[in-house]
Every structure is written in C-alpha cells, then in structure tokens.
Design a protein around this motif. Structure first.
Motif, short mmCIF file in Angstrom:
data_model
loop_
_atom_site.label_atom_id
_atom_site.label_comp_id
_atom_site.label_asym_id
_atom_site.label_seq_id
_atom_site.Cartn_x
_atom_site.Cartn_y
_atom_site.Cartn_z
N ALA A 107 0.84 -1.20 0.00
CA ALA A 107 0.00 0.00 0.00
C ALA A 107 0.88 1.25 0.00
N VAL A 108 0.45 2.27 -0.76
CA VAL A 108 1.20 3.53 -0.85
C VAL A 108 0.56 4.53 0.10
N ARG A 109 1.40 5.17 0.92
CA ARG A 109 0.91 6.16 1.88
C ARG A 109 1.22 7.57 1.41
N CYS A 110 0.50 8.49 1.93
CA CYS A 110 0.70 9.89 1.57
C CYS A 110 2.07 10.36 2.05
N ARG A 111 2.73 11.17 1.22
CA ARG A 111 4.07 11.66 1.57
C ARG A 111 4.02 12.68 2.69
N ILE A 112 2.85 13.27 2.88
CA ILE A 112 2.73 14.33 3.89
C ILE A 112 2.14 13.78 5.17
N CYS A 113 1.09 13.00 5.05
CA CYS A 113 0.46 12.42 6.24
C CYS A 113 0.51 10.89 6.12
N PRO A 114 1.50 10.25 6.71
CA PRO A 114 1.66 8.80 6.56
C PRO A 114 0.49 8.00 7.12
N GLY A 115 -0.38 8.61 7.87
CA GLY A 115 -1.51 7.89 8.44
C GLY A 115 -2.67 7.74 7.48
N ARG A 116 -2.52 8.26 6.25
CA ARG A 116 -3.60 8.15 5.28
C ARG A 116 -3.09 7.51 3.99
N PRO A 117 -3.96 6.76 3.29
CA PRO A 117 -3.53 6.12 2.05
C PRO A 117 -3.38 7.15 0.93
N ALA A 118 -2.49 6.86 -0.01
CA ALA A 118 -2.28 7.75 -1.15
C ALA A 118 -3.43 7.57 -2.14
N PHE A 119 -4.02 8.68 -2.56
CA PHE A 119 -5.07 8.65 -3.58
C PHE A 119 -4.44 8.70 -4.96
N ASN A 120 -3.40 9.52 -5.11
CA ASN A 120 -2.66 9.63 -6.36
C ASN A 120 -1.33 8.90 -6.18
N ARG A 121 -1.15 7.74 -6.88
CA ARG A 121 0.05 6.93 -6.67
C ARG A 121 1.28 7.59 -7.26
N GLU A 122 1.11 8.36 -8.34
CA GLU A 122 2.27 8.97 -8.97
C GLU A 122 2.87 10.04 -8.07
N LEU A 123 2.01 10.84 -7.41
CA LEU A 123 2.49 11.90 -6.51
C LEU A 123 2.59 11.43 -5.08
N THR A 154 0.89 20.63 6.26
CA THR A 154 0.83 19.94 7.55
C THR A 154 0.08 18.63 7.38
N PRO A 155 0.48 17.58 8.09
CA PRO A 155 -0.20 16.28 7.93
C PRO A 155 -1.59 16.30 8.53
N CYS A 156 -2.46 15.49 7.94
CA CYS A 156 -3.82 15.33 8.44
C CYS A 156 -3.88 14.15 9.41
N LYS A 157 -4.88 14.20 10.24
CA LYS A 157 -5.04 13.12 11.23
C LYS A 157 -5.48 11.83 10.54
N SER A 158 -4.94 10.71 11.01
CA SER A 158 -5.25 9.41 10.41
C SER A 158 -6.65 8.96 10.80
N TYR A 159 -7.30 8.21 9.91
CA TYR A 159 -8.60 7.60 10.20
C TYR A 159 -8.44 6.19 10.78
N GLY A 160 -7.22 5.77 10.99
CA GLY A 160 -6.98 4.43 11.53
C GLY A 160 -6.96 3.36 10.44
N GLU A 161 -6.93 2.12 10.87
CA GLU A 161 -6.91 1.00 9.92
C GLU A 161 -8.33 0.62 9.51
N CYS A 162 -8.40 -0.13 8.42
CA CYS A 162 -9.69 -0.59 7.90
C CYS A 162 -10.37 -1.47 8.94
N ARG A 163 -11.70 -1.34 9.05
CA ARG A 163 -12.45 -2.03 10.09
C ARG A 163 -12.76 -3.49 9.73
N THR A 164 -12.51 -3.89 8.50
CA THR A 164 -12.73 -5.29 8.15
C THR A 164 -11.69 -6.16 8.84
N ARG A 165 -12.08 -7.36 9.21
CA ARG A 165 -11.22 -8.22 10.03
C ARG A 165 -9.95 -8.64 9.30
N ALA A 166 -10.01 -8.80 8.01
CA ALA A 166 -8.88 -9.37 7.27
C ALA A 166 -8.00 -8.32 6.63
#
Length: 866
Positions: A107-123, A154-166
């Motif tokens: 999974a690719v994470r945001c370069r600014i806020c590592p607690g969120r997934p990257a929406f744009n993989r190139e950037l 400034t980084p944004c607050k993380s939403y945590g991990e996905c709530r699905t068990r797997a």
C-alpha cells in the motif's frame, strides 16, 4: 458432515485426532523442511516460482499474468495479433515492450500524512493533499514548486486502519474502510446502512471534531466487515483474518503442493479465491468447507488436494475405516491415475463396509500390491450391489449379519443371473455417463461374484465372520464368477492397415484432430513403427533418441513388465519425425519461459509429448485418455469400424513372426511377460522363413575359418543375399553331436564319407544352442592337456583343439553382440523338437558367405518391418 469430522464422532484420548490439530500443524510448519516463505500471514511469492508463478513472461514486464495465461492482459492481446501474423512466441516476448506495474505490492501512503492512504500513486498524496496541490497549481501555474509546496503542508489526522477483520490497510474516511473495501461496500448495497453526515469535512474535520457515523443496523455492518476477504495484491496470498487452524491448514497445503517434480501450477488468484470462500463461510477448519457451495472448479481442485494432504496428517488408517473411506497414501501406495482417496460409503451395511475395508487394506499392505486400482473397483462394485440387494430383500435391511443365511446368498445369485439372462440393469451401479444404471453382462456378473466371494472368503479366513456372527453358509454359497472372458486383439486387416498408414489420412489426423500440434500423428506413427504400447510412446522422455554406431535408437520404459531404459532400433523416417518433435517441445518450453532455453537438467526430466494444461515445466506427459479422445474420432471419420491402437502392436508381431522371428524374440522385442502371451501370434503366421532375423550361426572347427560369423543382424543381409545363402537346416541337415551336418548324401540317408569326423569337417555347423556343450568340451580338453605326462604332449593336444577353440570364441562373441549370451548359457538341453526351431534352423556355409562379402558391402540400412 465432512469426511474428516466423521472420524471424531467418538473421541478417544489415545487417538491421534483427539490431540490439538493446530499443535500438530504448528510443529510441522516450524520444522526445518518447511518452506519459510509459507510461514507468514501474508505470503509473498517470487515472481518466477515454479508452482505459483504470477509474472508476465515478457522480458522486464512488471505486470502480473492474466486469465491462466503467462502474459499480462495487454501483452496477451498483442500476442494474439502477432500469432495471427505467423510470429513465434519466443520472438514476441523478447521484442514486446515491457510495461510498468499498474499496481504496487504494498500500500502507498501519503508523503505528507503517513496515516492516510495515497489517492494519487504517482504523486503519493492522499485525497485532501491531492486537491490542495491541484488548487495550488491552478493559482501559481507553471511557477508552482512541488517540493517547496510539500514542506509548507501539515499532515492530516489518520482515520486508523480498515475495520474489516482481514485488512490492515489504512482507512480512507471516518467510515473506517480502506479504498478497496469502501468500493466493495457500496457495490454490496451498503449493508447496515453506515453513512457520514453531509459535508462532514467542512462541518467536523476542519473544526477538529470527529465525524459521527450513523447506522441503520450496526450489527449487520459489523458482520459484513467480519466476513470480508482481504485485499489481494500482486504476488501475495493474504491469510489475514482466518482462524489459526484454517490458516495453518492452507499454509501446509501450499507447502506440500510445491513438493515433487510434476505438480500442477496454481495461479495465485485461485488460492486467494479459496481463502475468500473460507472467509465467507466463516470456517474454523478447511475440513468444514461445503464444496457444493463452491462454483469455481479451480477453487474446488485446490481444496480437495489440501484436504487430501490434511488427511495424511490428521488421520490414521483405523480412522479412515471408521469414516468409511480409504486413503491409499496412508499405506504408502499411490495407485496409477488415482488421487488416493477412495470412498466406501455407497455400501449400505456398516459390517460389509468394514469387511471391504479390511480386504482392501490387506492387499495394500501386501508386498504384491497391484499397480492399478482395478482390484479396488471390483471389490467395491460387488459389495455395493450385494449390500443394495440385502437392504431390499434381507430382514432389517441386512444390517444385522446374524440374520443372514445361505438362502439370502442364493437369492442374490439367482437375481444376478436372471438380470444377466434378461439384460436388466443393476440396482445401484451407474454407467459411465451417470445417466442410467449399467446392464448386467457376463463380464459384470463375473466381477460381482468374484469380488463378493473374495471379500467374504477373506473375512472367513481371518475370523471376522465368526466375530460378526455371519453364517458360514452365507459365505460359501457365493459362487466363483470364473475368469473374465477376454477376446484377443486381432491384427489390422490389410485394408485397415493401408487406411491408417495413408499419408492423406495421417495429415487429417494432424490437422483436424490435433489442431494444437501436441504430437498426435507422431505418437501414432511411433506406435505403428515400433509396436510399443500406446502408453510407452506417450510417456517417452525428451531425450529418448540417439545414434549408436550410426544406428538410430529409441529409449523407452516398459513399465508393465518392469523393464526400464530399453533401446530398440527404429527406421530413419521415425527418427527424423521424433527429432523434429524434440525441437517443437523445446521451442514451446522457451515460449512459456520468456525465451529461456531449457537447462540440461530440465531436458532430462521433460517429456517428449508434454501436457500443455497440466505441466508448465513440461515434465508431465499427455494422458492415454487424451490420446484416445483424439484417436477415436479420427477412426470414426475414416469409417473403419471398431479398432483400437493396440492392434498395431499385434500387427507388427505377426509380421515379425512371418519373417522368421521366434516367439521368444518377439516377446523380448515387444517387452511381454512370457512366451505364452505371444503364442496367439502364430495363428496368423502364413508362411515359413522368408528372411533372416536375429539368428546366430558360426562355422564349425573343420571349416576354413572356424568361428566365422555366418548370420547376424550385426552384419545384416538384404533379402536376395539371405535367400541365396540360407541353409534351411530343418529340411537339409541332420543333428550330430554338438551341431548339424549339412552334407547332402548324409542328410538323404547315405553313409558319411568322412568317417563321422564332424569336428574336422567343413560341412559341420555350430548353433547358438551348442554353446554349453562346447564349453564343457573345452574344459574337458584342457583338463586332459593339463594331465599330459610331458609338455610336448600337452602342446600337441592344445594344437589339435585350437580350431575348435577359435570356433567357440567366435560363437561367444556373436552371442554377446546380440545380447543372447545369457540365454545361451541358460539353455542346457538339446531336445529333438528343438532342432527345428528358427533360432537353430538357419545357417550359412562359410565359403559362400565369404564370396558374398567379397562381391560388395552388405546393406546396413534395413528397417524394422512395420
């Protein structure tokens, strides 16, 4: 109820399955022989794994293969166009332009806020920062500096991990689902009705407040999250969210499937798909899976094989008896063309099923265990039909053996014979197409009687009948069915043989009935030329050809009689055809491996006719069923009637016999068990000796050149030379001590003018059957010479015997060259009826043979008759 759970209905602390299965698997997985790659919860498979491949074969392409192909989706489409233009795949995979990966393994994470997934993989930016960067570019235009802009954010607050068990990926929103699971949730119709307030970002997140989540039914939403499979990434098998025992079972199954040389390749999406099914069914163990709810055939295939491996870990032979099936691997046996799992639950009565299990287990444990499962099929069919009859006609459905008498067995026998006479179907045995019950024929009646008699008699001998209270009269009343009636295969009639060898028909076989060019025509021509069994040709190894002393030879295994690495001479046309097939097989191997050529070690293990569906490495050969499924329609198109490939073997055998070969030679050449199997070939031998084939004769001690080889396939003669030089000793010779006399007056009854001095007569001929006699003579002569009173006498005796010694040496060399020396040494009796056997009845005069050799070189290009 699953088969494995049946064995645990009555737990016993001393039984193996009563222990913790997870503990057993954990110990095996922690062992040194277990592949470490399969120990992780997320299994990362190398791109070019031999059993679990996933990489596109185009050189340097980073994308995964697609839809059971060895190319990614784009390259597969390009290859179809190149193939239509006549291109080769090995050239295509080198010339095609490689593609960059469309998905990343992690999974690719945001370069600014590592607690969120990257929406744009190139950037590598999350959704919020991607929008902010877009606004910044719109304001600043070309002067926008991306790196400088990043440092100001400034980084944004993380939403945590996905709530699905797997899933352990980062959530995309306050709803608590990652990008992929959020898409699945919307596609599923939003079970539970989880939602966020309208304009939640401006109302809550900008103000630093947590956005509330509302539910129509939170329990439904939580259940949906708990049953969702993990996110599948390239080159990975994710076992997250599985119960510990289920996870260990799949890890063990993946490891065991990778062992061995001829394992079918499993695509990673198949395995991940089975994992997803386990998530949906909320399984604790794979033994609880309901395969009837699994639609994908590849998922079922993997599940069945893993279950078979788990049975070897969880169960003992006694457990399978209780569960009502046999697992032959528990006895150290894997029968030909069988998986090892053999169900017996079709037998209605438990006592009869146990007797059947005991009978089959005794055979599997015996040193003479057969190679095929025919003995199991015979016994099972007999017990199923007998049990079905007893369930209808015996008191209590036949479940109490103490109530059975000889009368019930007599009624069963009478009923089977009545059905045979009236051609009625059985009670339960289904036909091959599973659409109807099989008709009782004489062969099936013999199978039913013999199978039931064997099972019941074995129980009587072991005392099991006495323990059950089964009447002895019931057992002994079951009659023997006798030997099954089998018809001998006939050689091909002349018109059929011509049709099967016609070039136009052979071309039809190759084009219309083998469009994939898997070698159907090559297999058939090899069967016709060599007379081998169809299975022996189909299972040929890649490196089965070779030239030895300039002669083309074919190496093969005669597994039916236990002869391996046997070589026979083949004609040049067949050698050229099989050599071309070798090139085709190697080229296809290179096509499937990105242009890489097979290594010497891989070539040694490869089949000449590999399966394209079941063997990526080319080590698994085509099956006999595949050959039959292509041969039968071809014969039907030619309208030749009911013929089978094995008749080609009989055709060649009769031709060999007709051309002078003895039955022992035919047996040795064709790889048969005994002379008795070849005796029926004599029924179609319509002429006497017409040519010389594997006969050994040397000139006697009285000839000009004692020991000279008169006839051998090492110095082959053409037909004219053979007819001119052959001496038919069965008509123009008379037996003498240690050989034959060919002097005509003596043969016709006149007195011998040489005073019966055979050893010094040039009309005396020695045969291969005389070797032991002359060896004893040589020992006797040497013994006399050693006991001579003076050296001069000993030298004289040796000189007198020298011509005979040279003749014996010549005879030994000739026999050794033909591989008949051991047979000659084992032949120690000259019977009168043996004097006219073909092995002894042909010879040549040394003087005539020498003149024939002086006239020119002998023909060395004779082919085996086909």
């Amino acid at each position: 109820m699953s088969l494995l759970s049946l064995a645990s209905c009555t737990p016993d602390p001393h039984r193996r399955e009563a222990r913790d299965r997870l503990e057993v698997l954990a110990a095996l997985i922690a062992g040194p022989s277990f592949d470490p790659a399969f120990r992780d919860e997320v299994i990362r498979v190398p791109a070019l794994h031999p059993v679990y491949p996933w990489h596109c074969t185009v050189v340097d392409c980073e994308r995964p293969r697609w839809a059971k192909k060895d190319l990614c989706a784009i390259h597969a489409e390009q290859w179809q166009q190149a193939k239509a233009d006549g291109g080769r795949k090995s050239d295509f995979v080198h010339a095609a332009e490689p593609l960059k990966a469309s998905q990343t393994p992690d999974a690719v994470r945001c370069r600014i806020c590592p607690g969120r997934p990257a929406f744009n993989r190139e950037l590598s930016l999350c959704h919020r920062h991607r929008n902010r960067w877009r606004d910044h570019r719109r304001k600043c235009g070309d002067d926008a500096d991306f790196e400088a802009w990043i440092t100001s954010q400034t980084p944004c607050k993380s939403y945590g991990e996905c709530r699905t068990r797997a899933c352990d990926e980062l959530a995309e929103s306050p709803l608590g689902l990652c990008t992929l699971h959020l898409g699945r949730y919307r596609a599923a119709g939003k079970p539970g009705g989880a939602s966020l307030p309208g304009k939640w970002f401006n109302s809550y997140e900008k103000c630093g407040l947590p956005a509330p989540v509302s539910y129509q039914d939170e329990t439904v939403f939580q259940h949906w999250c708990a049953t969702q499979p993990p996110v599948m990434r390239v080159g990975e098998i994710s076992l997250r969210g599985l119960r510990p025992l289920l996870r260990a079972e799949i890890q063990w199954g993946l490891h065991t499937h990778g062992q061995g040389d001829q394992r079918r390749a499993w695509e990673l999406p198949w395995t991940q798909g089975l994992v997803d099914i386990c998530h949906q069914q909320e399984l604790n163990s794979l033994t609880d899976i309901d395969l009837s709810q699994v639609d994908n055939c590849y998922y079922r295939l993997i599940a069945k094989e893993v279950l078979a491996e788990l049975r070897l870990v969880y169960l003992t032979p006694a457990d399978t008896r209780e569960a009502g099936f046999l697992q032959t691997q528990l006895f150290g046996v894997l029968l030909t063309a069988r998986s090892g799992y053999y169900p017996l639950t079709d037998v209605p009565q438990l006592w009869l099923r146990d007797l059947l299990w005991d009978h089959l287990a005794a055979i599997l444990r015996s040193p003479q265990c057969p190679r095929t499962a025919n003995f199991m099929d015979v016994a099972r069919k007999a017990c199923v039909e007998l049990g079905s009859f007893l369930e209808i006609h015996a008191p209590g459905g036949g479940h109490d053996p103490t109530q059975l008498t000889a009368e019930h067995a007599q009624r069963y026998v009478a009923e089977i014979r009545r059905k045979e006479r009236m051609k009625l179907p059985t009670l339960t045995l289904s036909s091959r197409d599973r659409t109807s019950k099989v008709i009782v024929t004489p062969a099936l009646r013999q199978t039913l009687f013999n199978g039931a008699r064997q099972v019941l008699r074995a129980a009587l001998e072991t005392g099991a009948c006495e323990q059950l209270g089964l009447s002895r009269g019931f057992v002994v009343t079951m009659p023997p069915g006798g030997r099954a009636m089998t018809r001998r295969r006939k050689p091909f009639p002349d018109e059929v043989a011509r049709a099967l060898a016609d070039q136009a028909n052979l071309e039809l076989l190759a084009t219309a009935h083998d469009p994939g060019d898997q070698g159907m025509r090559d297999i058939w021509e090899a069967i016709v030329y060599t007379g081998r069994r169809a299975g022996e040709i189909i299972k040929l190894k890649l490196e089965c050809l070779g030239r030895y002393n300039g002669l083309p030879m074919l190496w093969h295994d005669q597994t039916k009689v236990g002869n391996y690495d046997q070589a026979i001479r083949i004609p040049e046309p067949l050698y050229d055809r099989l050599a071309e097939r070798q090139c085709t097989t190697l080229a296809r191997f290179a096509d499937r491996h990105g242009g890489r050529q097979a290594t010497p070690r891989e070539r040694t293990a490869m089949a000449l006719f590999p399966s394209t569906q079941r063997s990526r490495d080319g080590q698994r050969a085509l099956s006999y069923n595949w050959f039959q499924s292509h041969f039968r329609p071809w014969v039907d198109d030619l309208d030749l009637g009911r013929i089978v490939p094995h008749q080609a073997r009989h055709t060649l055998a009769t031709k060999l016999l007709r051309h002078g070969a003895s039955l022992s030679h035919i047996r040795r050449y064709l790889g048969q068990v005994s002379d008795r199997m070849a005796e029926h070939y004599a029924q179609v031998a319509v002429s006497e000796i017409e040519d010389v084939l594997q006969h050994v004769w040397v000139a006697g001690p009285g000839a000009a050149r004692p020991g000279e080889l008169l006839s051998s396939h090492l110095t082959p003669l053409d037909r004219l030379q053979a007819e001119a030089l052959a001496i038919d000793l069965s008509r123009r010779s008379t037996p003498t001590e240690g050989g034959f006399c060919t002097f005509q007056p003596v043969v016709e009854g006149g007195a011998c003018p040489f005073n019966l001095d055979c050893e010094n007569c040039d009309k005396f001929v020695m045969s291969g059957a005389d070797l032991l006699y002359w060896r004893r003579k040589r020992e006797q002569w040497h013994s006399i010479a050693e006991r001579a009173p003076a050296d001069a006498t000993a030298d004289y005796l040796h000189e007198v015997f020298a011509p005979t010694a040279r003749a014996i040496e010549g005879l030994e060399k000739a026999l050794a060259g033909l591989g008949l020396l051991e047979d000659a040494l084992a032949l120690d009796l000259r019977r009168p009826q043996d004097y006219f056997q073909r092995l002894w009845s042909i010879g040549f005069r040394a003087q005539e043979l020498a003149r024939a050799a002086d006239d020119g070189d002998l023909d060395n290009e004779q082919e085996i008759p086909a």
